[in-house]
Design an enzyme around this catalytic site. Sequence first.
Site, PDB file in Angstrom:
ATOM      1  N   LYS A 239       0.850  -1.197   0.000  1.00 11.84           N
ATOM      2  CA  LYS A 239       0.000   0.000   0.000  1.00 11.84           C
ATOM      3  C   LYS A 239       0.880   1.239   0.000  1.00 11.84           C
ATOM      4  O   LYS A 239       1.963   1.216   0.578  1.00 11.84           O
ATOM      5  CB  LYS A 239      -0.877   0.014   1.257  1.00 11.84           C
ATOM      6  CG  LYS A 239      -1.972  -1.009   1.267  1.00 11.84           C
ATOM      7  CD  LYS A 239      -2.833  -0.881   2.520  1.00 11.84           C
ATOM      8  CE  LYS A 239      -3.859  -1.993   2.611  1.00 11.84           C
ATOM      9  NZ  LYS A 239      -4.886  -1.971   1.568  1.00 11.84           N
ATOM     10  N   ARG A 313     -10.278 -11.702   1.037  1.00 11.47           N
ATOM     11  CA  ARG A 313     -11.125 -12.718   0.393  1.00 11.47           C
ATOM     12  C   ARG A 313     -10.483 -14.100   0.421  1.00 11.47           C
ATOM     13  O   ARG A 313     -11.173 -15.107   0.425  1.00 11.47           O
ATOM     14  CB  ARG A 313     -11.470 -12.262  -1.033  1.00 11.47           C
ATOM     15  CG  ARG A 313     -10.302 -12.167  -1.946  1.00 11.47           C
ATOM     16  CD  ARG A 313     -10.579 -11.281  -3.157  1.00 11.47           C
ATOM     17  NE  ARG A 313     -10.563  -9.850  -2.828  1.00 11.47           N
ATOM     18  CZ  ARG A 313     -10.780  -8.882  -3.718  1.00 11.47           C
ATOM     19  NH1 ARG A 313     -11.046  -9.192  -4.975  1.00 11.47           N
ATOM     20  NH2 ARG A 313     -10.740  -7.612  -3.360  1.00 11.47           N
TER      21      ARG A 313
HETATM   22  N1  BES Z   1      -8.406  -4.113   3.793  1.00 12.97           N
HETATM   23  C1  BES Z   1      -8.407  -3.665   2.451  1.00 12.97           C
HETATM   24  C2  BES Z   1      -9.668  -2.883   2.108  1.00 12.97           C
HETATM   25  C3  BES Z   1      -9.846  -1.550   2.764  1.00 12.97           C
HETATM   26  C4  BES Z   1      -9.643  -0.396   2.054  1.00 12.97           C
HETATM   27  C5  BES Z   1     -10.310  -1.456   4.060  1.00 12.97           C
HETATM   28  C6  BES Z   1      -9.857   0.824   2.655  1.00 12.97           C
HETATM   29  C7  BES Z   1     -10.497  -0.232   4.663  1.00 12.97           C
HETATM   30  C8  BES Z   1     -10.286   0.900   3.968  1.00 12.97           C
HETATM   31  C9  BES Z   1      -8.306  -4.850   1.477  1.00 12.97           C
HETATM   32  O1  BES Z   1      -7.541  -5.916   1.937  1.00 12.97           O
HETATM   33  C10 BES Z   1      -7.687  -4.330   0.233  1.00 12.97           C
HETATM   34  O2  BES Z   1      -6.554  -3.938   0.292  1.00 12.97           O
HETATM   35  N2  BES Z   1      -8.438  -4.327  -0.850  1.00 12.97           N
HETATM   36  C11 BES Z   1      -7.976  -3.856  -2.113  1.00 12.97           C
HETATM   37  C12 BES Z   1      -8.339  -4.871  -3.164  1.00 12.97           C
HETATM   38  C13 BES Z   1      -7.719  -4.604  -4.502  1.00 12.97           C
HETATM   39  C14 BES Z   1      -6.229  -4.848  -4.447  1.00 12.97           C
HETATM   40  C15 BES Z   1      -8.359  -5.518  -5.519  1.00 12.97           C
HETATM   41  C16 BES Z   1      -8.655  -2.518  -2.406  1.00 12.97           C
HETATM   42  O3  BES Z   1      -9.864  -2.429  -2.205  1.00 12.97           O
HETATM   43  O4  BES Z   1      -7.982  -1.595  -2.819  1.00 12.97           O
HETATM   44 ZN    ZN Z   2      -5.468  -5.721   1.463  1.00 16.83          ZN
END
Ligand code: BES
Ligand code: ZN
Length: 461
Positions: A239, A313
């Site tokens: 991230k 997921r």
């Molecule tokens: N935990 C995150 C989702 C999230 C985003 C939670 C913002 C709280 C606030 C999840 O594991 C994630 O990183 N999802 C990605 C998926 C993508 C890589 C397909 C996302 O939503 O950006």
């Molecule tokens: Zn994630």
Amino acid sequence: MLLIDSGRPRDYEIHVQKEMDYLTSDWSEQVDGTKILTFGLGQRDSDRLAIRELCAAAAKSMGEKKAEIYALDSSILLEQKEKQHWRDTLWDITEGILLGCYHQQTYKKTSHFEPTIFISGICTERKEEAQAILKEAEALVESICFARDMVNLPGNRLRPENFSRQIQEFVRTEGVEVEILDITALRKKKLDALLAVGESSAYSPCMVVLRYLNNPDSSERIGLVGKGVTCDTGGYCLKPGSSMMGIKGDMAGGAAVTGAIRALATNHIKTNVIGVIPICENRISPGSLLPGDVIESYGEKTIEIGNTDAEGRLILADGVSYAVRQEGATRILDVATLTGAVVNLLGFSIGGVLCDDEEWFGRFEKAYTKSGERYLRIPFYDEHKKMIESKIADIKNVGEKYCGTITAGLFIRAFAEGVPWLHLDIAGTAWVDTPVFAFQSQGATGASVTSIYHLCKGENE
Ligand code: BES
Ligand code: ZN
Ligand code: ZN
């Protein structure tokens, strides 16, 4: 401590006025020295959200004044309400006041006191029933506060093992059975998708299974599966620094499942529930997942990894298959801070829902109406399933850049073995930097605890 008033002395009182504008307030003092805070309800006396907000805002004001003993006069709020409405209103008062008293644990080594709060204005013949409502709502608020505390805890103070212990400690209630699968058990049982995400961290993954089976008259077993990522860096698909502050709260789903089950057990609700909480960190180390990898899973499907940040997921897939295959769940609800896409779509006050069964969704709709939370059902069709087809494995963990919330949900559904499935994406609602409602405070919200509780409770009284 929240009590029904029997005329004991107090330093402060909260009075409610319909004539004053909503959420405006005013201080005054009685001749005997009791300080009065008058709060405006406007004309919103039959608006449940307004009552919860008002009571929370009033409790917060009392907290600022460091009031140790105070009473809320509930007569205006309860006036002329018929039976069900009266009960709901008292429930909202209780929930509002207690959530308004919530304090986030800080590391400043200062302590908070527990006020004694009386609710006055309840007529004598209803006192016994009122006591029962207070008790039930209080147990539910304790669960909301547990979920908030877990999410608010810094990542270095809530490693996977520690989270599993906290869960065990919190559900130590009559009727709840706890099993913690450590890394050896995960390997033995082949929970390969959970291991693929969590195994490479110095802090090993685990999985908590909670069993609350209290309705021998029913063959239904509700499987509640909650995401328990105690730290989500994104893994090799790291991230950006600007998105890192929220990564400690990625176990809100697991905390919500725990909270709901604890409240069901404390209140002796007649229902059968299995909780499954896969717990891990998503970190970078030499053994971590890489995009392009293909992994195995408990549900015996191979998974192509398109993005290591789509880890929730993966662990939920194993959790959901485990709930059905091993624990005999006859329907599934999974809950997770799953996608940034749902935050873009619905913001911080509405959760996203996907569901493949009308009856199951109907029950959830009733439940969240009762709880006062907001959700929106998002549709899906065959064209969305195609988005996560893989050329080299049974399924892929990400689609293209569109429909992120739908593809995430459908990935999990593929592991639900055909039982009715309902999915909550609480990525937007589990955390508020700026509170949306007066009963929230900055940080974790305890999202979905109450709706899951009411769903499992159903029509049982
Ligand atoms: N935990 C995150 C989702 C999230 C985003 C939670 C913002 C709280 C606030 C999840 O594991 C994630 O990183 N999802 C990605 C998926 C993508 C890589 C397909 C996302 O939503 O950006
Ligand atoms: Zn994630
Ligand atoms: Zn995540």
